[in-house]
Design a protein around this motif. Structure first.
Motif, PDB file in Angstrom:
ATOM      1  N   GLY A 261       0.861  -1.215   0.171  1.00  0.00           N
ATOM      2  CA  GLY A 261      -0.113  -0.054   0.113  1.00  0.00           C
ATOM      3  C   GLY A 261       0.805   1.402  -0.018  1.00  0.00           C
ATOM      4  O   GLY A 261       0.376   2.288   0.323  1.00  0.00           O
ATOM      5  N   VAL A 262       2.037   1.329  -0.409  1.00  0.00           N
ATOM      6  CA  VAL A 262       2.798   2.407  -0.691  1.00  0.00           C
ATOM      7  C   VAL A 262       2.617   2.988  -1.951  1.00  0.00           C
ATOM      8  O   VAL A 262       2.880   2.542  -2.861  1.00  0.00           O
ATOM      9  CB  VAL A 262       4.421   2.091  -0.387  1.00  0.00           C
ATOM     10  N   PRO A 263       2.380   4.463  -1.835  1.00  0.00           N
ATOM     11  CA  PRO A 263       2.027   4.911  -3.097  1.00  0.00           C
ATOM     12  C   PRO A 263       3.397   5.079  -4.001  1.00  0.00           C
ATOM     13  O   PRO A 263       4.392   5.398  -3.459  1.00  0.00           O
ATOM     14  CB  PRO A 263       1.672   6.273  -2.821  1.00  0.00           C
ATOM     15  N   THR A 264       3.484   4.950  -5.411  1.00  0.00           N
ATOM     16  CA  THR A 264       4.329   4.842  -6.190  1.00  0.00           C
ATOM     17  C   THR A 264       5.135   6.209  -6.355  1.00  0.00           C
ATOM     18  O   THR A 264       6.230   6.294  -6.306  1.00  0.00           O
ATOM     19  CB  THR A 264       3.995   4.288  -7.355  1.00  0.00           C
ATOM     20  N   PRO A 265       4.359   7.385  -6.608  1.00  0.00           N
ATOM     21  CA  PRO A 265       4.812   8.382  -6.612  1.00  0.00           C
ATOM     22  C   PRO A 265       5.914   9.056  -5.279  1.00  0.00           C
ATOM     23  O   PRO A 265       6.738   9.584  -5.471  1.00  0.00           O
ATOM     24  CB  PRO A 265       3.959   9.520  -6.621  1.00  0.00           C
ATOM     25  N   ARG A 266       5.772   8.321  -4.127  1.00  0.00           N
ATOM     26  CA  ARG A 266       6.478   8.485  -2.922  1.00  0.00           C
ATOM     27  C   ARG A 266       7.718   7.686  -2.764  1.00  0.00           C
ATOM     28  O   ARG A 266       8.486   7.903  -1.932  1.00  0.00           O
ATOM     29  CB  ARG A 266       5.606   8.302  -1.596  1.00  0.00           C
ATOM     30  N   LEU A 267       7.809   6.637  -3.850  1.00  0.00           N
ATOM     31  CA  LEU A 267       8.948   5.843  -3.701  1.00  0.00           C
ATOM     32  C   LEU A 267      10.005   6.520  -4.919  1.00  0.00           C
ATOM     33  O   LEU A 267       9.800   6.725  -6.063  1.00  0.00           O
ATOM     34  CB  LEU A 267       8.665   4.399  -4.288  1.00  0.00           C
ATOM     35  N   ARG A 268      11.287   6.646  -4.252  1.00  0.00           N
ATOM     36  CA  ARG A 268      12.355   7.396  -4.921  1.00  0.00           C
ATOM     37  C   ARG A 268      13.664   6.844  -4.441  1.00  0.00           C
ATOM     38  O   ARG A 268      13.737   6.676  -3.265  1.00  0.00           O
ATOM     39  CB  ARG A 268      12.113   8.903  -5.085  1.00  0.00           C
ATOM     40  N   ARG A 269      14.811   6.973  -5.370  1.00  0.00           N
ATOM     41  CA  ARG A 269      16.072   6.548  -4.737  1.00  0.00           C
ATOM     42  C   ARG A 269      16.576   7.568  -3.831  1.00  0.00           C
ATOM     43  O   ARG A 269      16.400   8.954  -3.689  1.00  0.00           O
ATOM     44  CB  ARG A 269      17.011   6.440  -6.011  1.00  0.00           C
ATOM     45  N   GLY A 270      17.306   6.873  -2.663  1.00  0.00           N
ATOM     46  CA  GLY A 270      17.776   7.734  -1.538  1.00  0.00           C
ATOM     47  C   GLY A 270      16.479   7.937  -0.527  1.00  0.00           C
ATOM     48  O   GLY A 270      17.199   8.649   0.505  1.00  0.00           O
ATOM     49  N   LEU A 271      15.502   7.534  -0.698  1.00  0.00           N
ATOM     50  CA  LEU A 271      14.681   7.557   0.648  1.00  0.00           C
ATOM     51  C   LEU A 271      15.129   6.801   1.821  1.00  0.00           C
ATOM     52  O   LEU A 271      15.561   5.632   1.581  1.00  0.00           O
ATOM     53  CB  LEU A 271      13.393   6.936   0.048  1.00  0.00           C
ATOM     54  N   GLN A 272      15.160   7.498   2.751  1.00  0.00           N
ATOM     55  CA  GLN A 272      15.781   6.616   4.078  1.00  0.00           C
ATOM     56  C   GLN A 272      14.670   5.794   4.621  1.00  0.00           C
ATOM     57  O   GLN A 272      13.677   5.681   4.336  1.00  0.00           O
ATOM     58  CB  GLN A 272      15.922   7.603   5.329  1.00  0.00           C
ATOM     59  N   PHE A 273      15.502   4.651   5.325  1.00  0.00           N
ATOM     60  CA  PHE A 273      14.506   3.144   5.635  1.00  0.00           C
ATOM     61  C   PHE A 273      13.409   3.787   6.551  1.00  0.00           C
ATOM     62  O   PHE A 273      12.348   3.537   6.682  1.00  0.00           O
ATOM     63  CB  PHE A 273      15.371   2.345   6.325  1.00  0.00           C
ATOM     64  N   PRO A 274      13.779   4.818   7.665  1.00  0.00           N
ATOM     65  CA  PRO A 274      12.710   4.979   8.640  1.00  0.00           C
ATOM     66  C   PRO A 274      11.600   5.783   7.748  1.00  0.00           C
ATOM     67  O   PRO A 274      10.483   5.424   8.204  1.00  0.00           O
ATOM     68  CB  PRO A 274      13.366   6.167   9.515  1.00  0.00           C
ATOM     69  N   ALA A 275      11.485   6.542   6.987  1.00  0.00           N
ATOM     70  CA  ALA A 275      10.685   7.334   6.150  1.00  0.00           C
ATOM     71  C   ALA A 275       9.888   6.135   5.221  1.00  0.00           C
ATOM     72  O   ALA A 275       8.572   6.408   5.399  1.00  0.00           O
ATOM     73  CB  ALA A 275      11.337   8.200   4.959  1.00  0.00           C
ATOM     74  N   LEU A 276      10.498   5.113   4.901  1.00  0.00           N
ATOM     75  CA  LEU A 276       9.664   4.320   4.040  1.00  0.00           C
ATOM     76  C   LEU A 276       8.756   3.101   4.884  1.00  0.00           C
ATOM     77  O   LEU A 276       7.887   2.841   4.736  1.00  0.00           O
ATOM     78  CB  LEU A 276      10.423   3.074   3.172  1.00  0.00           C
ATOM     79  N   TRP A 277       9.359   2.831   5.921  1.00  0.00           N
ATOM     80  CA  TRP A 277       8.674   2.007   7.193  1.00  0.00           C
ATOM     81  C   TRP A 277       7.510   2.958   7.904  1.00  0.00           C
ATOM     82  O   TRP A 277       6.580   1.979   8.007  1.00  0.00           O
ATOM     83  CB  TRP A 277       9.894   1.802   8.266  1.00  0.00           C
TER      84      TRP A 277
END
Length: 736
Positions: A261-277
């Motif tokens: 359920g993670v929105p595709t536009p919010r996925l980008r290279r360099g995104l830190q792990f805490p932010a993704l989690w």
């Protein structure tokens, strides 16, 4: 030649002209004449000087000739040396020309590590070294110049001093090949080899184009692999996310967005792990014993992360199986798998299993009740058969005695009495078979497994059935054998007795053959007959109780219990039982018995007779028995056989009696259960210390395997109760 002549010859020079030589001869003659005319002492001294001068001139001429020869040889050697120098210089020029034509850089150092020569390509791409590359340059100085060159590109974190030390260390290698990085993305491959004379040859090859081509090929391959990996990631059902060593998102697939359920536009290279989690945690929470602190500790661990696996669950009861794995570069990869369907299937299966288990438990209880009722009925039947068989044997034995007496008193009715006697024997055999079946079913059959010699057992069975076979016109052949097997002698004999008896009983004409053959570590005892045979569908029926296939056999000849006893006894003993048959031709039963190398007990040969009135040397028996009635009966029997009996009620009393009287009995009969004190085995162990090598028996009604094993380990033979007078007489008669 005289000394004067020698002196004269010394003054003459062959190179002089004849006139000169004549003048010298005239002068010599005048001198000699004057010497003779004078005949005085003064002239003698002058002549002696003349002779010495002539000898010296001769030596000078000889040395002059030798010197001239030496000078001539020196001239020839100088000429050859000059020629060799010219040839060497020419070879040097040729070598210089040759190495100059070589495309690689070339240099040679001698044994003292000094440069001998190099070509113009040596030290390529290092213009600041051109003036230093001269013959005589020391190898260490050359390496120092290279380490300080502006053209040398050092690896990350390496200083010129470190590179110089590492390069000098390679000089001791006999062969070394390595690449050197230069400024401007140039590469030189250095090939260094030691010569047989201890020198060093160095070749430098420009490999820039090769390395660049390999780099491009590797980049193309990585691009292809990256595209393949991307395509693979996008086609798998799991959600994948990859992080580098700095906890930054480096890659992901479409499944991550669809599954977590993670929105595709919010996925980008360099995104830190805490932010993704935090995005993932909005829909899914950790399940089980996994905590956020434990997950954070694993992610932030610097090295050596162990594989991690945990579960996640959403509010709408979707289940995710998550796993994390470290990668070689220090990063890690997370994979998420939807296991909702599996969990639901497992839950439904568990409910189904619970229902099935409940039904199985109910059916099992019903079956256990039925089996218990059947077991009680079967045990009751077996106990009734056993009790009835014992009760009926007593009046049958009495009837046999009465019939024997009547046959002796009334010869006229001997044939009728003989038939009645045979009928009673048949009933007695049936009762014995019923007793055997009941013992085997109740588990009360006592098995004493040990070495058994097959030969004597088969010989006894031949004697038992020979007359019966002869009366029917059958040929009974039992092949002699020397094999010794491991079995219970009584039940093995009963098994073979039933098989041979059935073969003789049901065979009308022909032959019965019995023999044993060795197969590996076992002996297979086979019973063949030429009887009517057994059909395939009847192979299992023949082993049932009261089952008889051949109606010609009368009820007086058996009730179909023989093969049932054979099957049960073989099963308890662990002896494989097999049957093969061809109706109208033959039947073959076989029993497999393990072969042993242990020595079988002596055959049951009768000992020397014991008279009831003595008649021989007086012998003493020690009887240890706590039952007064049994002790009184045993004493009465032994005394009638001519023995003196010392009877005591316990082991302690036996030791005290021997200590007080000093008696040394010839035989020892010891009961096992002697009350609260010493047991029979304890008493025997103590008596053996006082009376070694005395024949003895342990008398007991206990037929448990534990007691048999203990007696076997102690080397003690058991005489079972009720005591057979035949066995007791044989023991006393043989003396052991």
């Amino acid at each position: 030649m005289t000394q004067d002549a020698a002196a004269t010859h010394a003054f003459l020079d062959p190179e002089d002209s004849l006139e000169r030589q004549n003048e010298k001869l005239i002068q010599i003659v005048d001198a000699l004449v004057r010497q003779v005319e004078r005949g005085g002492s003064g002239s003698g001294e002058a002549y002696a000087q003349f002779r010495r001068a002539a000898l010296l001139e001769e030596q000078v001429q000889a040395r002059t000739v030798e010197l001239e020869n030496a000078l001539e040889m020196l001239n020839r050697s100088n000429a050859r040396l000059a020629q060799a120098m010219r040839e060497t210089e020419a070879a040097r020029r040729d070598l210089s020309t040759a190495i100059e034509t070589v495309q690689e850089g070339f240099a040679m150092f001698d044994l003292l590590r000094r440069m001998v020569m190099c070509n113009s390509r040596f030290g390529m791409h290092m213009e600041d070294l051109r003036d230093t590359l001269r013959p005589g340059l020391r190898f260490d100085d050359y390496i120092a110049h290279v380490a300080g060159s502006r053209s040398l590109s050092l690896p990350l974190g390496e200083t010129p001093q470190m590179w110089q030390a590492r390069r000098l260390a390679r000089h001791d290698d006999r062969h070394a090949i390595f690449n050197v990085s230069l400024a401007g993305d140039h590469w030189v491959q250095v090939s260094q080899h030691r010569t047989p004379g201890g020198g060093t040859v160095i070749m430098q090859t420009d490999v820039t184009d090769m390395i660049r081509a390999e780099r491009q090929a590797r980049e193309r391959m990585l691009d292809d692999q990256s595209r393949m990996a991307r395509a693979t990631l996008d086609h798998i059902k799991q959600g994948i996310c990859i992080f580098d060593g700095r906890l930054r998102l480096a890659g992901w697939n479409d499944g991550l967005s669809q599954l977590m359920g993670v929105p595709t536009p919010r996925l980008r290279r360099g995104l830190q792990f805490p932010a993704l989690w935090r995005m993932i945690d909005q829909d899914f929470g950790l399940d089980g014993d996994m905590t956020m602190q434990r997950l954070t500790t694993w992610v932030e661990a610097p090295v050596a992360r162990q594989p991690l696996r945990f579960r996640m669950r959403s509010e709408d009861q979707r289940f995710i199986d998550a796993s994390a794995q470290q990668m070689p570069d220090g990063g890690f990869v997370f994979s998420f798998t939807d296991i909702t369907a599996e969990r639901r299937a497992i839950r439904d299966l568990a409910r189904t299993n619970e229902a099935l288990e409940e039904r199985v438990r109910a059916r099992t209880l019903e079956l256990e009740d039925a089996l218990e009722r059947a077991g009680r009925a079967n045990a009751s039947r077996s106990r009734f058969v056993a009790a009835t068989s014992h009760d009926l044997l007593q009046p049958l034995s009495a009837a046999n005695l009465f019939l024997s007496a009547l046959a002796h008193d009334d010869p006229a009715n001997r044939e009728v009495l003989g038939k009645a006697h045979d009928a009673l024997h048949s009933v007695e055999a049936i009762l014995h078979a019923l007793l055997d079946i009941s013992k085997l079913e109740l588990g009360h059959a006592s098995m004493d497994v040990g070495p058994v010699a097959l030969g004597p057992v088969l010989a006894q069975l031949h004697d038992q059935f020979a007359l019966q076979a002869q009366a029917k016109g059958l040929r009974l052949d039992i092949v002699p054998t020397g094999l010794v097997v491991s079995s219970d002698r009584t039940y093995l004999k009963r098994v073979l007795q039933n098989l041979i008896g059935n073969a003789v009983r049901y065979t009308g004409t022909g032959r019965v053959l019995v023999g044993a053959r060795r197969r590996g570590g076992a002996a297979v005892v086979e019973v063949w007959d030429t009887g009517p045979g057994i059909a395939e569908e009847d192979m299992q029926t023949i082993f049932r109780e009261f089952s008889r296939l051949n109606a010609r056999a009368s009820a007086s000849e058996g009730m179909g219990l023989g093969l049932a006893i054979v099957e049960r006894a073989c099963a308890i003993l662990g002896h494989p039982l097999d049957v093969a048959s061809e109706p109208g031709r033959f039947t073959r039963f076989s029993v497999g018995v393990p072969v042993t190398i242990a020595r079988a007990p002596d055959a049951e040969a009768p000992g020397r007779a014991l008279s009831e009135t003595g008649g021989g040397p007086e012998r003493v028996a020690l009887l240890v028995e706590n039952d007064a009635e049994v002790r009184r009966a045993m004493c009465h029997l032994l005394e009638r056989w001519g023995l003196t009996v010392l009877d005591v009620e316990s082991g302690e009393a036996a030791l005290a009696l021997l200590d007080e009287t000093g008696a040394e009995p010839d035989f020892l009969l010891v009961d096992q259960q002697l009350g609260a004190g010493m047991t029979g085995l304890d008493t025997i162990a103590a008596l053996r210390l006082l009376l070694p090598d005395r024949p003895l028996r342990l008398v007991t009604a206990d037929r448990s395997p534990e007691l048999r094993d203990a007696a076997r380990q102690a080397g003690v033979t058991i005489l079972p109760k009720p005591v057979s007078t035949h066995d007791l007489r044989r023991f006393l008669g043989r003396g052991g």
